[in-house]
Design a protein around this motif. Structure first.
Motif, PDB file in Angstrom:
ATOM      1  N   GLY A 221       0.785  -1.227   0.000  1.00 16.35           N
ATOM      2  CA  GLY A 221       0.000   0.000   0.000  1.00 16.35           C
ATOM      3  C   GLY A 221       0.813   1.271   0.000  1.00 16.35           C
ATOM      4  O   GLY A 221       0.266   2.368   0.172  1.00 16.35           O
ATOM      5  N   MET A 222       2.136   1.155  -0.212  1.00 17.25           N
ATOM      6  CA  MET A 222       2.956   2.356  -0.092  1.00 17.25           C
ATOM      7  C   MET A 222       2.841   3.248  -1.329  1.00 17.25           C
ATOM      8  O   MET A 222       2.537   2.813  -2.440  1.00 17.25           O
ATOM      9  CB  MET A 222       4.421   1.998   0.176  1.00 17.25           C
ATOM     10  CG  MET A 222       5.251   1.668  -1.015  1.00 17.25           C
ATOM     11  SD  MET A 222       6.952   1.298  -0.500  1.00 17.25           S
ATOM     12  CE  MET A 222       7.695   0.981  -2.091  1.00 17.25           C
ATOM     13  N   VAL A 223       3.111   4.539  -1.094  1.00 13.03           N
ATOM     14  CA  VAL A 223       3.199   5.520  -2.166  1.00 13.03           C
ATOM     15  C   VAL A 223       4.618   6.079  -2.172  1.00 13.03           C
ATOM     16  O   VAL A 223       5.411   5.806  -1.266  1.00 13.03           O
ATOM     17  CB  VAL A 223       2.164   6.644  -1.978  1.00 13.03           C
ATOM     18  CG1 VAL A 223       0.756   6.097  -2.146  1.00 13.03           C
ATOM     19  CG2 VAL A 223       2.326   7.327  -0.622  1.00 13.03           C
ATOM     20  N   THR A 277       1.690   7.403  -6.962  1.00 13.06           N
ATOM     21  CA  THR A 277       1.525   5.951  -6.854  1.00 13.06           C
ATOM     22  C   THR A 277       2.735   5.197  -7.379  1.00 13.06           C
ATOM     23  O   THR A 277       2.822   3.977  -7.203  1.00 13.06           O
ATOM     24  CB  THR A 277       0.277   5.502  -7.613  1.00 13.06           C
ATOM     25  OG1 THR A 277       0.380   5.942  -8.982  1.00 13.06           O
ATOM     26  CG2 THR A 277      -0.983   6.099  -6.983  1.00 13.06           C
ATOM     27  N   VAL A 360       6.116   3.997   7.906  1.00  8.16           N
ATOM     28  CA  VAL A 360       4.711   3.747   8.208  1.00  8.16           C
ATOM     29  C   VAL A 360       4.437   4.380   9.563  1.00  8.16           C
ATOM     30  O   VAL A 360       5.182   4.142  10.518  1.00  8.16           O
ATOM     31  CB  VAL A 360       4.395   2.242   8.255  1.00  8.16           C
ATOM     32  CG1 VAL A 360       2.941   2.012   8.686  1.00  8.16           C
ATOM     33  CG2 VAL A 360       4.662   1.581   6.921  1.00  8.16           C
ATOM     34  N   ASN A 362       1.402   4.978  12.494  1.00  9.24           N
ATOM     35  CA  ASN A 362       0.055   4.650  12.967  1.00  9.24           C
ATOM     36  C   ASN A 362      -0.094   5.113  14.415  1.00  9.24           C
ATOM     37  O   ASN A 362       0.785   5.816  14.945  1.00  9.24           O
ATOM     38  CB  ASN A 362      -0.228   3.150  12.823  1.00  9.24           C
ATOM     39  CG  ASN A 362       0.843   2.291  13.488  1.00  9.24           C
ATOM     40  OD1 ASN A 362       1.367   2.648  14.555  1.00  9.24           O
ATOM     41  ND2 ASN A 362       1.168   1.160  12.867  1.00  9.24           N
ATOM     42  N   ALA A 420       4.623  10.207   5.729  1.00  5.72           N
ATOM     43  CA  ALA A 420       3.766   9.067   6.087  1.00  5.72           C
ATOM     44  C   ALA A 420       2.677   9.499   7.070  1.00  5.72           C
ATOM     45  O   ALA A 420       1.535   9.058   6.981  1.00  5.72           O
ATOM     46  CB  ALA A 420       4.605   7.940   6.670  1.00  5.72           C
ATOM     47  N   THR A 423       0.061  11.633   5.013  1.00  4.34           N
ATOM     48  CA  THR A 423      -0.774  10.906   4.062  1.00  4.34           C
ATOM     49  C   THR A 423      -1.556   9.755   4.689  1.00  4.34           C
ATOM     50  O   THR A 423      -2.494   9.238   4.089  1.00  4.34           O
ATOM     51  CB  THR A 423       0.085  10.328   2.928  1.00  4.34           C
ATOM     52  OG1 THR A 423       1.013   9.394   3.489  1.00  4.34           O
ATOM     53  CG2 THR A 423       0.837  11.417   2.185  1.00  4.34           C
ATOM     54  N   LYS A 425      -0.417   6.913   4.896  1.00  2.00           N
ATOM     55  CA  LYS A 425      -0.049   5.767   4.061  1.00  2.00           C
ATOM     56  C   LYS A 425       1.441   5.480   4.258  1.00  2.00           C
ATOM     57  O   LYS A 425       2.208   6.374   4.646  1.00  2.00           O
ATOM     58  CB  LYS A 425      -0.284   6.074   2.573  1.00  2.00           C
ATOM     59  CG  LYS A 425      -1.722   6.321   2.168  1.00  2.00           C
ATOM     60  CD  LYS A 425      -1.784   6.686   0.685  1.00  2.00           C
ATOM     61  CE  LYS A 425      -3.220   6.973   0.247  1.00  2.00           C
ATOM     62  NZ  LYS A 425      -4.035   5.740   0.229  1.00  2.00           N
ATOM     63  N   PRO A 426       1.878   4.270   3.960  1.00  8.17           N
ATOM     64  CA  PRO A 426       3.333   4.035   3.905  1.00  8.17           C
ATOM     65  C   PRO A 426       3.935   4.864   2.777  1.00  8.17           C
ATOM     66  O   PRO A 426       3.396   4.891   1.661  1.00  8.17           O
ATOM     67  CB  PRO A 426       3.438   2.536   3.604  1.00  8.17           C
ATOM     68  CG  PRO A 426       2.109   1.963   3.980  1.00  8.17           C
ATOM     69  CD  PRO A 426       1.103   3.041   3.715  1.00  8.17           C
ATOM     70  N   VAL A 427       5.033   5.550   3.058  1.00  7.14           N
ATOM     71  CA  VAL A 427       5.668   6.432   2.073  1.00  7.14           C
ATOM     72  C   VAL A 427       7.139   6.074   1.929  1.00  7.14           C
ATOM     73  O   VAL A 427       7.854   5.944   2.927  1.00  7.14           O
ATOM     74  CB  VAL A 427       5.547   7.915   2.475  1.00  7.14           C
ATOM     75  CG1 VAL A 427       6.338   8.804   1.513  1.00  7.14           C
ATOM     76  CG2 VAL A 427       4.086   8.350   2.496  1.00  7.14           C
TER      77      VAL A 427
END
Length: 748
Positions: A221-223, A277, A360, A362, A420, A423, A425-427
């Motif tokens: 799922g990373m960008v 992406t 990541v 969270n 990260a 967003t 999201k994982p970056v």
């Protein structure tokens, strides 16, 4: 000498926490010496724990807490442990330790991994062996002196029965760890692994391409992020036109990075990130950005003009660093005088793999994957930018495609963490080659000035040397505008000569770029200037360069420069353990002359040059042979000799010395970063070239066998290279080069 003070069993839970590897048998740990990060503004002491676990199939897991960047430390550290453990090397599995304060310093630079951990690693291995032998004795119901460990087994001396480490692991794990004073160690003459050319453990995966470098990390799922960073240090974003970038297919967000202030430390540069992406979309979207900058005061910086200003000031008196006698009076009275000013431009690391980090974030914290030389530093920096506790940040250390000091800075990990969090999201933050060269931490631009006075008999009666360069300490404290004692202890204040009238002085030099350590640090400019000037003095006196070095070094002794007023840091090691040993310096010098046949006649337009230098507690001499024909320099041969004390893996030492020769040649021949209007001019290997195969000479490396304490290996080969090369060029062409790089004067 610093030694551990405690051994203790650690829980299997802690082993998992620190390494991520399960164990079904023996798990043990130990406390090892606190370490000092020499480049930091203040020192912090940390307890370090390294662990051994043994599986039931006799696999021996050995944790390496240092970062692997090709130097072989993931082999060298386990070699030491395995030797004292009496392990079967074919059954050793090396585990990469995660970032954790319990390890003490994990900062893998300064050529200190072996010298700081040699004793501790032997103790860890010996402790594990003792516990296994005790388990074997308990199993056979004999005294422990009736058994011994050998090649992965515990052997009963009476019956010659053998029990594998795996068989004994569970029983051994219940035995208390022995006290340090109860440990016994193998004699060097009985070593089977230490001192042997063991292939590096990562070699098969490196060859077949299955290793994981920072650029290889993939997280579900990373960008991807590419960042347009401030072109001038201190520049701020005034406005951003995003529309064209957002039109690029795959671009999902444009983020203005949090504004940073001085001191720069390891904070990300101000800039604008394009999130996409895929990598291609991130890069293409970045090109479509239109950013207006407030460039600030540093937009006026011009490296050529700045170097001229430093060169003009360096010929005047400076602040005294070290003093013996009255050098100014002795110079005034000298029969013959000689002087020279030497310059080195800004340099950059340019490793084959540019920086990369994936993050990541969270509710529980942050996890980082990075090609970092300093995982704990990355942990601290990331925690700081996210407002977390360090223990909430997990740092996974990938292999490094080269480091040279660049990857001990943590800005790229902080960038990934910031994005990260933004967003959710994982970056992965990708640095391009252009990013690496234009937005790095730079080796200081520098000027050195030397003056010497000679008597009627052409012996040196006076010696004055000065240095000026922006300090690394400015990166941490932007009020600093002159070299620190730590930096002056890298080949300047610790210069090893015995002269009746000697003076070392420094000048101020404010910084205009992010200044950072690069392989061998200030020894680069100091080794070049000192080695070149000795050659010039030798020619002035009608003596060989070897003879002049020997005269200046004087009698064999342990030199204490502190008695001459210089606050010498000695690479953070006790001077009684690692003295400035004149005999060892002279030995490597004489050996390189012998091994290279320097005094043998050469063809016309060909010549040898030599130099010698002590750095990172090791002694290295280099001889370089060149030809100079029709304005072109060709390096024909290089011979080097290193005395680094106890050697763990001679194959890696030779590899490091060969790499140092190539690294040093790249700097000397072509290394130059220019700054115009505050912005770095160079951008890639086409205008910041590194040595190519056709420019590489035949290289021979020789290691002095020694029982002295282990010293540095990765960096000490670099400092003598430029001087030996320029000295050879002078002898072959008659032209003296005092201003690097050489391609400003000759075709290379």
């Amino acid at each position: 000498m610093k030694t551990p003070t405690d051994l203790k069993n650690v829980s299997r839970r802690d082993f998992l926490k620190y390494t991520g590897v399960a164990s079904t048998g023996l798990v043990l740990g130990m406390a090892v010496p606190t370490q000092t990060v020499w480049a930091a503004t203040e020192s912090k002491s940390n307890e370090l724990n390294l662990f051994v676990s043994i599986e039931q199939d006799s696999t021996v897991n050995i944790v390496c807490h240092r970062s692997e960047m090709g130097q072989g430390i993931r082999t060298g550290i386990p070699q030491i442990v395995a030797e004292e453990l009496c392990a079967d090397w074919s059954k050793v599995n090396v585990v990469q330790g995660l970032a954790n304060a319990a390890y003490g310093s994990q900062n893998t630079d300064g050529s200190r991994s072996i010298r700081n951990f040699y004793t501790a690693m032997r103790q860890m291995g010996a402790s594990a062996r003792t516990m296994l032998e005790s388990a074997g004795a308990k199993f056979w119901k004999v005294s422990v002196d009736k058994v011994y460990a050998e090649n992965g087994f515990v052997v009963n001396k009476t019956t010659n029965q053998k029990l594998s480490f795996g068989y004994l692991a569970e029983l051994a794990s219940k035995i208390p760890a022995p006290n340090l004073d109860k440990l016994t160690f193998k004699k060097p003459e009985n070593f089977n692994i230490i001192g042997k050319p063991v292939p590096i453990v990562d070699l098969p995966k490196m060859v077949n391409g299955t290793t994981e470098f920072g650029q290889d990390v993939l997280v579900e799922g990373m960008v991807y992020a590419s960042i347009e960073r401030s072109p001038v240090i201190g520049a701020k974003v005034k406005s951003v036109y995003k529309d064209d970038a957002l039109k690029v297919k795959g671009v999902i967000d444009i983020v203005v990075m949090p504004e940073q202030s001085f001191p720069v430390v390891f904070k990300p540069l101000n800039g604008v990130a394009v999130i996409a992406t895929n990598t291609w979309a991130a890069l293409k979207g970045r090109k479509a950005l239109k950013v207006e900058w407030d460039l600030g005061e540093n937009k006026k910086h011009d490296s050529e003009q700045y170097l001229a200003e430093l060169s003009n000031s360096i010929v005047t008196k400076g602040k005294v660093v070290r003093k013996v006698g009255d050098a100014y009076q002795a110079l005034e009275q000298a029969k013959h005088k000689i002087s020279g000013t030497y310059t080195v431009p800004y340099l950059v690391h340019a490793p084959m793999e540019p920086p990369a980090a994936t993050a990541v974030v969270n509710d529980d914290g942050c996890e980082i994957w990075a090609c970092t030389q300093a995982p704990q530093g990355a942990q601290q920096t990331v925690a700081g930018v996210l407002g977390l506790k360090p223990e909430q940040v997990k740092v996974n250390i990938t292999l490094l495609g080269g480091g040279f000091g660049r990857k001990s800075k943590h800005d790229f990990s902080a960038e990934a963490a910031i994005l990260a969090k933004h967003t959710a999201k994982p970056v992965k933050v990708i640095w391009s080659r252009e990013d690496d060269i234009k937005s790095g931490y730079y080796h200081s631009i520098s000027v050195q000035h030397y003056e010497a006075g000679l008597t009627d008999s052409k012996s040196v009666s006076a010696w004055i040397q000065r240095t000026a360069f922006p300090s690394i300490i400015w990166t941490f404290n932007d009020q600093v505008n002159e070299p620190s004692d730590m930096e002056l202890g890298l080949g300047f204040g610790d210069m090893p000569f015995t002269i009746d009238n000697l003076l070392c002085e420094k000048h101020q030099a404010p910084a205009h770029l992010r200044i950072g350590w690069l392989r061998s640090v200030c020894n680069i400019q100091h080794g070049f200037a000192l080695g070149s000037f000795v050659d010039e003095v030798a020619i002035k006196s009608g003596k060989s360069t070897q003879q002049m070095w020997l005269e200046l070094l004087g009698e064999d002794k342990k030199l204490d420069v502190k008695t001459q007023g210089f606050d010498y840091k000695n690479y953070d090691m006790p001077i009684e353990d690692y003295p400035i040993d004149i005999a060892r310096l002279k030995n490597v010098l004489n050996l390189v002359v012998e091994k290279a046949n320097v005094n043998q006649a050469t063809l016309e337009n060909e010549a040898w040059g030599i130099s010698v230098h002590r750095s990172f507690l090791s002694y290295v001499a280099v001889a370089t042979k060149v030809s100079v024909i029709d304005g072109q320099v060709k390096v024909l041969e290089m011979v080097n000799v290193i005395d680094a004390g106890r050697i763990i893996n001679p194959d890696r030492v030779k590899s490091q010395m060969e790499g140092a020769m190539i690294f040093g040649l790249s700097i000397a021949l072509m290394g130059q970063i220019d700054v115009k209007n505050g912005t770095v001019v160079q951008s890639n290997y086409h205008d910041y070239p590194i040595l190519r195969m056709h420019q590489s000479p035949e290289i021979q490396s020789f290691i002095v066998e020694s029982d002295e304490l282990a010293a540095g290996v990765g960096e000490p080969g670099v400092p003598p290279v430029a001087a030996s090369l320029c000295n050879a060029i002078f002898k072959a062409s008659g032209k003296r080069i005092r201003d690097l790089p050489i391609n400003k004067h000759f075709r290379v």
